[in-house]
Design a protein around this motif. Structure first.
Motif, PDB file in Angstrom:
ATOM      1  N   VAL A 181       0.729  -1.238   0.027  1.00 14.49           N
ATOM      2  CA  VAL A 181       0.079   0.025   0.014  1.00 14.49           C
ATOM      3  C   VAL A 181       0.689   1.241  -0.226  1.00 14.49           C
ATOM      4  O   VAL A 181       0.620   2.170  -0.687  1.00 14.49           O
ATOM      5  CB  VAL A 181      -0.983   0.041   1.297  1.00 14.49           C
ATOM      6  N   ALA A 182       1.873   1.138   0.836  1.00 16.02           N
ATOM      7  CA  ALA A 182       2.910   2.351   0.901  1.00 16.02           C
ATOM      8  C   ALA A 182       3.407   2.541  -0.603  1.00 16.02           C
ATOM      9  O   ALA A 182       3.567   3.824  -1.111  1.00 16.02           O
ATOM     10  CB  ALA A 182       3.872   2.194   1.791  1.00 16.02           C
ATOM     11  N   ALA A 183       3.940   1.653  -1.186  1.00 15.80           N
ATOM     12  CA  ALA A 183       4.359   1.625  -2.700  1.00 15.80           C
ATOM     13  C   ALA A 183       3.456   2.404  -3.579  1.00 15.80           C
ATOM     14  O   ALA A 183       3.973   3.051  -4.619  1.00 15.80           O
ATOM     15  CB  ALA A 183       4.890   0.568  -3.100  1.00 15.80           C
ATOM     16  N   ALA A 184       2.053   2.123  -3.055  1.00  8.32           N
ATOM     17  CA  ALA A 184       1.110   2.551  -4.197  1.00  8.32           C
ATOM     18  C   ALA A 184       0.782   4.089  -3.931  1.00  8.32           C
ATOM     19  O   ALA A 184      -0.185   4.594  -4.615  1.00  8.32           O
ATOM     20  CB  ALA A 184       0.078   1.740  -4.079  1.00  8.32           C
ATOM     21  N   GLY A 185       1.197   4.542  -2.933  1.00 10.88           N
ATOM     22  CA  GLY A 185       1.020   6.003  -2.373  1.00 10.88           C
ATOM     23  C   GLY A 185       0.382   6.342  -1.363  1.00 10.88           C
ATOM     24  O   GLY A 185       0.186   7.460  -0.935  1.00 10.88           O
ATOM     25  N   GLY A 186       0.187   5.360  -0.458  1.00  8.59           N
ATOM     26  CA  GLY A 186      -0.290   5.583   1.048  1.00  8.59           C
ATOM     27  C   GLY A 186      -1.662   5.296   1.408  1.00  8.59           C
ATOM     28  O   GLY A 186      -2.273   4.605   0.646  1.00  8.59           O
ATOM     29  N   LEU A 187      -2.174   5.827   2.621  1.00 13.91           N
ATOM     30  CA  LEU A 187      -3.460   5.350   3.135  1.00 13.91           C
ATOM     31  C   LEU A 187      -3.758   6.403   4.151  1.00 13.91           C
ATOM     32  O   LEU A 187      -3.348   7.114   4.803  1.00 13.91           O
ATOM     33  CB  LEU A 187      -3.098   4.054   4.116  1.00 13.91           C
ATOM     34  N   ASP A 188      -5.221   6.486   3.757  1.00 11.40           N
ATOM     35  CA  ASP A 188      -5.977   7.493   4.644  1.00 11.40           C
ATOM     36  C   ASP A 188      -7.095   6.964   5.684  1.00 11.40           C
ATOM     37  O   ASP A 188      -7.129   7.415   6.954  1.00 11.40           O
ATOM     38  CB  ASP A 188      -6.935   8.354   3.673  1.00 11.40           C
ATOM     39  N   VAL A 189      -7.369   5.821   5.328  1.00 13.41           N
ATOM     40  CA  VAL A 189      -8.335   5.083   6.339  1.00 13.41           C
ATOM     41  C   VAL A 189      -8.275   3.667   6.421  1.00 13.41           C
ATOM     42  O   VAL A 189      -8.004   2.967   5.284  1.00 13.41           O
ATOM     43  CB  VAL A 189     -10.030   5.146   5.742  1.00 13.41           C
ATOM     44  N   LEU A 190      -8.272   3.051   7.724  1.00 14.88           N
ATOM     45  CA  LEU A 190      -7.931   1.762   7.975  1.00 14.88           C
ATOM     46  C   LEU A 190      -9.441   1.311   8.549  1.00 14.88           C
ATOM     47  O   LEU A 190      -9.705   1.799   9.611  1.00 14.88           O
ATOM     48  CB  LEU A 190      -6.679   1.614   8.743  1.00 14.88           C
ATOM     49  N   VAL A 191      -9.812   0.176   7.908  1.00 16.22           N
ATOM     50  CA  VAL A 191     -11.124  -0.364   8.470  1.00 16.22           C
ATOM     51  C   VAL A 191     -10.780  -1.740   9.098  1.00 16.22           C
ATOM     52  O   VAL A 191     -10.534  -2.606   8.234  1.00 16.22           O
ATOM     53  CB  VAL A 191     -12.361  -0.497   7.626  1.00 16.22           C
ATOM     54  N   ASN A 192     -10.712  -1.814  10.182  1.00  8.32           N
ATOM     55  CA  ASN A 192     -10.455  -3.300  10.725  1.00  8.32           C
ATOM     56  C   ASN A 192     -11.734  -4.014  11.070  1.00  8.32           C
ATOM     57  O   ASN A 192     -12.395  -4.004  12.036  1.00  8.32           O
ATOM     58  CB  ASN A 192      -9.852  -2.989  12.349  1.00  8.32           C
ATOM     59  N   ASN A 193     -12.073  -4.757  10.020  1.00 16.96           N
ATOM     60  CA  ASN A 193     -13.326  -5.375   9.867  1.00 16.96           C
ATOM     61  C   ASN A 193     -13.028  -7.132  10.079  1.00 16.96           C
ATOM     62  O   ASN A 193     -14.070  -7.701  10.539  1.00 16.96           O
ATOM     63  CB  ASN A 193     -14.006  -5.254   8.470  1.00 16.96           C
ATOM     64  N   ALA A 194     -12.195  -7.606   9.789  1.00 12.14           N
ATOM     65  CA  ALA A 194     -11.875  -9.163   9.699  1.00 12.14           C
ATOM     66  C   ALA A 194     -12.012  -9.561  11.288  1.00 12.14           C
ATOM     67  O   ALA A 194     -11.960  -9.023  12.213  1.00 12.14           O
ATOM     68  CB  ALA A 194     -10.489  -9.247   9.765  1.00 12.14           C
ATOM     69  N   GLY A 195     -13.048 -10.648  11.239  1.00  8.17           N
ATOM     70  CA  GLY A 195     -13.361 -11.204  12.526  1.00  8.17           C
ATOM     71  C   GLY A 195     -13.986 -12.541  12.291  1.00  8.17           C
ATOM     72  O   GLY A 195     -14.592 -12.952  11.399  1.00  8.17           O
ATOM     73  N   VAL A 196     -13.798 -13.326  13.489  1.00  5.54           N
ATOM     74  CA  VAL A 196     -14.324 -14.747  13.457  1.00  5.54           C
ATOM     75  C   VAL A 196     -15.051 -14.952  14.634  1.00  5.54           C
ATOM     76  O   VAL A 196     -15.013 -14.194  15.884  1.00  5.54           O
ATOM     77  CB  VAL A 196     -13.279 -15.739  13.307  1.00  5.54           C
ATOM     78  N   THR A 197     -16.158 -15.950  14.820  1.00  7.81           N
ATOM     79  CA  THR A 197     -16.725 -16.201  16.153  1.00  7.81           C
ATOM     80  C   THR A 197     -16.120 -17.280  17.044  1.00  7.81           C
ATOM     81  O   THR A 197     -16.495 -17.122  18.145  1.00  7.81           O
ATOM     82  CB  THR A 197     -18.240 -16.613  15.658  1.00  7.81           C
ATOM     83  N   GLY A 198     -15.538 -18.170  16.391  1.00  7.21           N
ATOM     84  CA  GLY A 198     -15.108 -19.142  17.414  1.00  7.21           C
ATOM     85  C   GLY A 198     -16.172 -20.397  17.636  1.00  7.21           C
ATOM     86  O   GLY A 198     -17.387 -20.234  16.908  1.00  7.21           O
ATOM     87  N   PRO A 199     -15.880 -21.315  18.375  1.00 10.14           N
ATOM     88  CA  PRO A 199     -16.718 -22.323  18.782  1.00 10.14           C
ATOM     89  C   PRO A 199     -18.055 -21.719  19.237  1.00 10.14           C
ATOM     90  O   PRO A 199     -18.296 -21.076  19.995  1.00 10.14           O
ATOM     91  CB  PRO A 199     -15.999 -23.092  19.876  1.00 10.14           C
ATOM     92  N   GLN A 200     -19.025 -22.286  18.734  1.00  9.31           N
ATOM     93  CA  GLN A 200     -20.354 -21.797  19.153  1.00  9.31           C
ATOM     94  C   GLN A 200     -21.217 -22.746  19.722  1.00  9.31           C
ATOM     95  O   GLN A 200     -22.053 -22.350  20.577  1.00  9.31           O
ATOM     96  CB  GLN A 200     -21.264 -21.530  17.903  1.00  9.31           C
ATOM     97  N   SER A 201     -21.021 -24.193  19.535  1.00  7.05           N
ATOM     98  CA  SER A 201     -21.840 -25.048  20.484  1.00  7.05           C
ATOM     99  C   SER A 201     -21.085 -25.696  21.516  1.00  7.05           C
ATOM    100  O   SER A 201     -21.875 -26.546  22.284  1.00  7.05           O
ATOM    101  CB  SER A 201     -21.886 -26.331  19.351  1.00  7.05           C
ATOM    102  N   LYS A 202     -19.910 -25.286  22.051  1.00  9.64           N
ATOM    103  CA  LYS A 202     -19.276 -25.762  23.272  1.00  9.64           C
ATOM    104  C   LYS A 202     -20.092 -24.959  24.463  1.00  9.64           C
ATOM    105  O   LYS A 202     -20.079 -23.918  24.456  1.00  9.64           O
ATOM    106  CB  LYS A 202     -17.813 -25.557  23.193  1.00  9.64           C
TER     107      LYS A 202
END
Length: 231
Positions: A67-88
């Motif tokens: 991303v830096a090589a392409a010119g930079g960044l203004d906004v970072l959205v930390n969206n990645a997420g998981v739920t983990g074990p649901q039935s235990k």
């Protein structure tokens, strides 16, 4: 033009956030672990794909270099997420069960902020949006009138409490950078078997609001699509 990177953006809330921000004029990077799915999503949206696994610092650092090589960044959205074990049952949950979820939901945010911070500090309007959940709100899970009070999920809920607190602490520590948290609400996604009553567009309202704040906008806030949310 505002340049935005969204983690976990090949589907669900991340994909819809990318679509809406592109529509709003942003240049968007689709961050995803799976190269094939990530590239497909980027091609569909008119975005740019970068391989990014938030559980791997080397992967995050490599994405930041791209991303830096392409010119930079203004906004970072930390969206990645998981739920983990649901039935235990809670009594059967182990430290390892928690570690896998926290590696994505909590430590993944720390890795991304650490790697992308130099780029954000060079922006004229640097913004970080952390996608959290009302399920991590102490107020909401004690309110019998809210759906959050009916959900018992020690791993996921506690990880989102950590995300909200991280948001407040980073907002206080990072001068000049807006750091805010968004609660999508009960939205139909893969994480809940598409059982949510909100559409993806409704679920991304708070994220898009925070990702498009002007210079001088608020920091350290926690909102849902209706406005300020209870911590």
């Amino acid at each position: 033009m505002t340049t935005t990177l969204i983690t976990g953006a090949n589907k669900g809330l991340g994909y819809e956030t990318a679509r809406r921000l592109i529509e709003a004029g942003h240049s968007v990077w689709i961050g995803a672990r799976d190269a094939e799915r990530g590239q497909k999503a980027a091609d569909e949206l008119g975005a740019t794909f970068v391989q990014l696994d938030v559980t791997d610092q080397a992967s995050v650092d490599a994405a930041a270099a791209t991303v830096a090589a392409a010119g930079g960044l203004d906004v970072l959205v930390n969206n990645a997420g998981v739920t983990g074990p649901q039935s235990k049952p809670a009594a059967e949950l182990t430290g390892a069960d928690f570690e896998g979820v926290y590696a994505v939901n909590v430590f993944g945010i720390v890795r991304a902020i650490h790697a992308f911070l130099p780029l954000l500090q060079a922006s004229a309007n640097p913004t970080i949006v952390n996608v959290t959940s009302g399920l991590g709100s102490f107020d909401s899970v004690h309110d019998a009138n809210r759906i959050e009070s009916k959900v018992v999920a020690p791993i996921y809920n506690s990880s989102k409490s950590a995300v909200t607190m991280l948001t407040v602490q980073y907002a206080r520590a990072l001068d000049g950078i807006k750091v805010n948290a968004a609660d999508p609400g009960y939205t139909a996604t893969d994480l809940n078997g598409n059982s949510g009553h909100q559409t993806l567009t409704e679920g991304t309202d708070a994220i898009v609001t925070l990702a498009t704040l002007p210079v001088g906008g608020p920091t350290g806030t926690f909102i849902d699509r209706s406005g300020p949310a209870a911590f």
